[in-house]
Design a protein around this motif. Structure first.
Motif, PDB file in Angstrom:
ATOM      1  N   ASN A   1       3.205   5.798   4.665  1.00  0.00           N
ATOM      2  CA  ASN A   1       3.341   7.241   4.438  1.00  0.00           C
ATOM      3  C   ASN A   1       4.595   7.782   5.097  1.00  0.00           C
ATOM      4  O   ASN A   1       5.233   8.699   4.575  1.00  0.00           O
ATOM      5  CB  ASN A   1       2.096   7.971   4.944  1.00  0.00           C
ATOM      6  CG  ASN A   1       0.954   7.868   3.955  1.00  0.00           C
ATOM      7  OD1 ASN A   1       1.144   8.044   2.756  1.00  0.00           O
ATOM      8  ND2 ASN A   1      -0.233   7.579   4.446  1.00  0.00           N
TER       9      ASN A   1
ATOM     10  N   MET B   1      -0.919  10.701   0.366  1.00  0.00           N
ATOM     11  CA  MET B   1      -1.856   9.679   0.815  1.00  0.00           C
ATOM     12  C   MET B   1      -2.177   8.637  -0.237  1.00  0.00           C
ATOM     13  O   MET B   1      -2.307   7.455   0.058  1.00  0.00           O
ATOM     14  CB  MET B   1      -3.172  10.343   1.248  1.00  0.00           C
ATOM     15  CG  MET B   1      -3.132  10.822   2.666  1.00  0.00           C
ATOM     16  SD  MET B   1      -2.989   9.426   3.815  1.00  0.00           S
ATOM     17  CE  MET B   1      -2.400  10.217   5.284  1.00  0.00           C
TER      18      MET B   1
ATOM     19  N   VAL C   1      -0.170  -3.279  -1.209  1.00  0.00           N
ATOM     20  CA  VAL C   1       0.617  -4.373  -1.787  1.00  0.00           C
ATOM     21  C   VAL C   1       1.574  -4.935  -0.753  1.00  0.00           C
ATOM     22  O   VAL C   1       1.764  -6.155  -0.670  1.00  0.00           O
ATOM     23  CB  VAL C   1       1.359  -3.921  -3.062  1.00  0.00           C
ATOM     24  CG1 VAL C   1       2.312  -2.821  -2.802  1.00  0.00           C
ATOM     25  CG2 VAL C   1       2.101  -5.091  -3.682  1.00  0.00           C
ATOM     26  N   ALA C   2       2.133  -4.092   0.087  1.00  0.00           N
ATOM     27  CA  ALA C   2       3.050  -4.588   1.115  1.00  0.00           C
ATOM     28  C   ALA C   2       2.297  -5.436   2.131  1.00  0.00           C
ATOM     29  O   ALA C   2       2.783  -6.476   2.575  1.00  0.00           O
ATOM     30  CB  ALA C   2       3.752  -3.424   1.801  1.00  0.00           C
ATOM     31  N   ALA C   3       1.080  -5.005   2.483  1.00  0.00           N
ATOM     32  CA  ALA C   3       0.287  -5.779   3.441  1.00  0.00           C
ATOM     33  C   ALA C   3      -0.029  -7.149   2.871  1.00  0.00           C
ATOM     34  O   ALA C   3      -0.083  -8.148   3.599  1.00  0.00           O
ATOM     35  CB  ALA C   3      -0.999  -5.030   3.770  1.00  0.00           C
TER      36      ALA C   3
ATOM     37  N   LEU D   1       7.377   6.852   2.778  1.00  0.00           N
ATOM     38  CA  LEU D   1       7.345   7.671   1.561  1.00  0.00           C
ATOM     39  C   LEU D   1       7.864   9.071   1.845  1.00  0.00           C
ATOM     40  O   LEU D   1       8.557   9.662   1.026  1.00  0.00           O
ATOM     41  CB  LEU D   1       5.919   7.729   1.007  1.00  0.00           C
ATOM     42  CG  LEU D   1       5.458   6.451   0.321  1.00  0.00           C
ATOM     43  CD1 LEU D   1       4.002   6.559  -0.086  1.00  0.00           C
ATOM     44  CD2 LEU D   1       6.326   6.189  -0.906  1.00  0.00           C
TER      45      LEU D   1
ATOM     46  N   ALA E   1      -4.824  14.091   6.547  1.00  0.00           N
ATOM     47  CA  ALA E   1      -4.209  13.650   5.297  1.00  0.00           C
ATOM     48  C   ALA E   1      -2.873  14.314   5.034  1.00  0.00           C
ATOM     49  O   ALA E   1      -2.800  15.517   4.862  1.00  0.00           O
ATOM     50  CB  ALA E   1      -5.156  13.925   4.133  1.00  0.00           C
TER      51      ALA E   1
ATOM     52  N   SER F   1      -0.469   7.445  -2.904  1.00  0.00           N
ATOM     53  CA  SER F   1       0.569   6.440  -3.098  1.00  0.00           C
ATOM     54  C   SER F   1       0.759   5.629  -1.829  1.00  0.00           C
ATOM     55  O   SER F   1       1.071   4.454  -1.897  1.00  0.00           O
ATOM     56  CB  SER F   1       1.875   7.101  -3.495  1.00  0.00           C
ATOM     57  OG  SER F   1       1.690   8.461  -3.724  1.00  0.00           O
ATOM     58  N   GLY F   2       0.560   6.295  -0.683  1.00  0.00           N
ATOM     59  CA  GLY F   2       0.698   5.563   0.570  1.00  0.00           C
ATOM     60  C   GLY F   2      -0.239   4.384   0.630  1.00  0.00           C
ATOM     61  O   GLY F   2       0.147   3.293   1.034  1.00  0.00           O
ATOM     62  N   ASN F   3      -1.460   4.585   0.197  1.00  0.00           N
ATOM     63  CA  ASN F   3      -2.413   3.485   0.204  1.00  0.00           C
ATOM     64  C   ASN F   3      -1.989   2.375  -0.736  1.00  0.00           C
ATOM     65  O   ASN F   3      -2.069   1.201  -0.381  1.00  0.00           O
ATOM     66  CB  ASN F   3      -3.802   3.996  -0.193  1.00  0.00           C
ATOM     67  CG  ASN F   3      -4.475   4.717   0.960  1.00  0.00           C
ATOM     68  OD1 ASN F   3      -4.338   4.313   2.104  1.00  0.00           O
ATOM     69  ND2 ASN F   3      -5.180   5.784   0.653  1.00  0.00           N
ATOM     70  N   ALA F   4      -1.539   2.760  -1.921  1.00  0.00           N
ATOM     71  CA  ALA F   4      -1.120   1.749  -2.892  1.00  0.00           C
ATOM     72  C   ALA F   4       0.046   0.952  -2.349  1.00  0.00           C
ATOM     73  O   ALA F   4       0.059  -0.283  -2.399  1.00  0.00           O
ATOM     74  CB  ALA F   4      -0.750   2.413  -4.215  1.00  0.00           C
ATOM     75  N   LEU F   5       1.015   1.663  -1.823  1.00  0.00           N
ATOM     76  CA  LEU F   5       2.189   0.992  -1.281  1.00  0.00           C
ATOM     77  C   LEU F   5       1.806   0.053  -0.150  1.00  0.00           C
ATOM     78  O   LEU F   5       2.206  -1.111  -0.111  1.00  0.00           O
ATOM     79  CB  LEU F   5       3.193   2.032  -0.779  1.00  0.00           C
ATOM     80  CG  LEU F   5       4.399   1.506  -0.026  1.00  0.00           C
ATOM     81  CD1 LEU F   5       5.221   0.583  -0.899  1.00  0.00           C
ATOM     82  CD2 LEU F   5       5.247   2.665   0.478  1.00  0.00           C
ATOM     83  N   ALA F   6       1.002   0.563   0.770  1.00  0.00           N
ATOM     84  CA  ALA F   6       0.640  -0.233   1.934  1.00  0.00           C
ATOM     85  C   ALA F   6      -0.169  -1.451   1.526  1.00  0.00           C
ATOM     86  O   ALA F   6       0.027  -2.540   2.068  1.00  0.00           O
ATOM     87  CB  ALA F   6      -0.151   0.618   2.915  1.00  0.00           C
TER      88      ALA F   6
END
Lengths: 250, 250
Positions: B32, A12, A21-23, B35, A8, A14-19
DNA sequence: GCGATGCTGCGGCGACGGCCGAAGTCTCGC
DNA sequence: GCGAGACTTCGGCCGTCGCCGCAGCATCGC
């Protein structure tokens, strides 16, 4: 601390949130759905299936995911379901991605003649974009009706007067001295165009005057004959300004 | 025309471009990586592997894809390779996605205590974001050093004076009467904060004064003791303004 | 020179997710 | 009511892509 604990990184969450929505946007069918909705209208699931180029059942799944993630709003109406973008945030994200995409790979940008109409004039959520959008913005700036600072803008006193004369409700401009004037990066022109409430009002007024007309299955808008005359008379926008390699300069 | 020819909606070309760049961001490891680079620095492949939480070889593949698509720039230096965001466009797209993500799913936003530091103050590409970023913006607006119109801003005459007194090179503000002042939607605060060259200069000056200090493995920045005094004295930003549920209101 | 370090390419594995068609639910119009 | 149309759910198929470990290149330090 620098040791062997890879599972980790720090950001992590925010990374999940970003990924996620982008996905969601990162699927061709869903991307086409979002693009089809970029003019701010609401379309039925069936129409979106056509835009997406996949079957109705597949589209249904995509729409559920998009709505679930809060990117789309649904409204039932009889046996239809109308989907629309959930808000300007979503539209902004899509445009920003287009800008990043256009900035990126030099190769692989065929810029098909197909979308020449889009580059000339199109709607972006609720305002005008393309060469017409930037030319309008440039015209307002040249006449000092608008001040653009590094891509962002304020309507001047003369601008309020001019816009009122053009038929735009002054209340759009001045809810407590805060002219609702944003700009939005134009992905095809790579320069800012007018957005926000003023941008929306401008587009609405142009439609009302019959200067522009929506193109059936596209975000593109056509400039009518009266429109050509009107843009020239009121804004000094000549055909030359809308030609391919001639960004209106002043 | 309305018939059975589903294999291609009208905007297929742009749909592919949009989807490909979004799909690139839509992987947790790559998200990530992006970011981690959002503070504008360049990091080595190894550091990014740590941030991504995957092996070096996997990371290498991700970095190649991102660089290939033009989202990242590479620079070789000895046996290291430094990667950085390819430009502000990319950073803007990432922030826009974060905003859209935050707007969306009401559930699933644990808002871990983990990133409380990020929400307090962080860098966003090259400027300040989080509660500190919005509080600084609010403070400038309250003193009429800055005019924000529906989220966008212009520096006033008194603002130029004030900023010069604060130690910001006036040339940042006035290359031909176009103050380099953009705003950027803050994904945690959901309100605009100052970006552009002025935003960058402000952050730089605060670092220079020792008011803020970077947090090692994070975009977050810490507010130092002199910083607390300074922000209070110069900007009227008290601790209360930076507390969790109190967006600085005036 | 030599070994250590940083990064990339390859082969193989496994899983996530998109796709469709058929069946089910709801609404409309006659 | 009853059929047609719009949309969703379900099951199963298959391709894509992320993952790793190992090997191969560079570069640095001694």
């Amino acid at each position: 601390m620098t040791s062997t604990v890879p599972p980790a990184g720090p950001a992590m969450i925010s990374g999940n949130a970003l990924a996620s929505v982008a996905a969601l946007i990162g699927d061709v069918a869903r991307a086409n759905i979002l693009l089809a909705l970029m003019d701010g209208r609401a379309l039925t699931a069936g129409e979106l299936a056509w835009h997406a180029g996949v079957s109705a059942s597949t589209t249904s799944g995509h729409l559920a995911k998009l709505a679930d993630a809060g990117l789309l709003d649904v409204e039932r109406q009889g046996r239809h379901r109308y989907y629309r973008l959930a808000g300007a945030d979503v539209a902004r994200a899509v445009e920003a991605l287009m800008a990043a995409a256009a900035a990126g790979p030099r190769r692989h940008r065929p810029c098909g003649p197909r979308d020449e109409a889009m580059r000339l004039a199109r709607t972006c959520y609720d305002h005008l974009a393309g060469r017409l959008g930037t030319a309008l913005t440039d015209a307002l700036v040249a006449r000092e009706h608008l001040v653009i600072a590094d891509g962002l803008g304020l309507v001047t006193a003369s601008g309020e007067e001019f816009l009122a004369g053009f038929g735009i409700d002054p209340s759009v401009l001045a809810p407590g001295r805060r002219p609702a004037c944003r700009t939005c990066l134009d992905w095809s022109e790579r320069r800012p165009h007018l957005a926000g409430r003023l941008g929306s009002a401008l587009r609405h007024r142009c439609l009302e005057l019959g200067w522009i007309a929506p193109v059936p299955h596209s975000r593109a808008v056509a400039i009518t004959a009266p429109g050509r005359r009107g843009f020239a008379a009121e804004f000094g926008i000549l055909d030359g300004h809308l030609a391919v390699a001639a960004p209106a300069r002043g």
